[in-house]
Design an enzyme around this catalytic site. Sequence first.
Site, PDB file in Angstrom:
ATOM      1  N   ARG A 234       0.847  -1.188   0.000  1.00  0.00           N
ATOM      2  CA  ARG A 234       0.000   0.000   0.000  1.00  0.00           C
ATOM      3  C   ARG A 234       0.886   1.242   0.000  1.00  0.00           C
ATOM      4  NH1 ARG A 234      -3.863  -1.181  -2.220  1.00  0.00           N
ATOM      5  NH2 ARG A 234      -5.028   0.600  -1.403  1.00  0.00           N
ATOM      6  N   HIS A 282       0.771   1.228 -10.132  1.00  0.00           N
ATOM      7  CA  HIS A 282      -0.128   0.426  -9.298  1.00  0.00           C
ATOM      8  C   HIS A 282      -0.744  -0.724 -10.118  1.00  0.00           C
ATOM      9  CE1 HIS A 282      -2.783   0.701  -5.465  1.00  0.00           C
ATOM     10  NE2 HIS A 282      -2.708  -0.551  -5.873  1.00  0.00           N
TER      11      HIS A 282
END
Length: 319
Positions: A234, A282
């Site tokens: 994350r 991502h």
Amino acid sequence: RLAMSGGAILVAVDGPQAAQWAGLFRARGEGRPVRLWPEIGDASDVEIACVWRAPHGLLATLPNLRLIVNLAAGVDHLLADPNLPDVPIVRAAHADLSMRVTEYVVLHTLRYHRRQPLYEAQQRQRLWKEHPQPAASEVAVGVMGLGVIGTEAVRVLARIGFRVAGWSTSEKLVDGVETFHGAAGLDPFLARTEILICLLPLTKTTRGILNRSFFARLKRDGAAGGAFLINAGRGRLQIDGDILAALDDGTLSGATLDVFPHEPLPPESPLWAHPKATITPHNAGDILPDILVAEVMAQVARLDRGEPLLNVVDRTRGY
């Protein structure tokens, strides 16, 4: 109140795949009406909310909501909603997702192990120069986070031959792999790790864990030729400024970053152009909607039958 099996599915996705998700649910949703945010229609019709970075407050407007499906592994944005309704939350989970993230971490571990950034720089200089190459068995790789994805990653890395260890907040055992856990296990884990792979969830205790003092505790005198970071967990686990400083002063010899505290990574970020940084958008665990829709509908069927749900998010733990 709608019949238990006939409530509408709301798709609230912040991203270019929103319409694709809605179309797939219409095709495979077993006759349930499908709404695509922001066109909700009658909010009382909605029983299932399939979300990714949905606006905070939206779910609280759905009085008959029975299930929230987070269409990715990370739930920190969802859990940060101060008005989150008290209904079950399940995470997206599929073997394909685990393998995609494993592919990513294996790729970048091998890039550092095989000195690929160095050879790419030499290519730009038209320089033919070979460097000593250690065996994988000489290189210590450490994986933080031993959930489904992290466990798969350590197994594959171990099969390649790396000296792999894992760290998790609570004790986890993986056959053939050394494991550490908790605050007491962190320092010895870092001290033996040259290539650090972070697959942790974001919680109160992991926020900002990838910082300057953390990097200083990694092993820098091993066969890998320095300390390297791969973060596919994350974004808010890491402090971008500390990564830059560690790359500049040699505390880190390289960093591969798939996630960031602010996404997209701003164009003015120095990380984009840093010669020791590898930036990806991502995409380590990108999962195709058509793979996941069947899994979501299986969860809905379990809900309708009153059976236990799978991959339920523990709100107190944050994952």
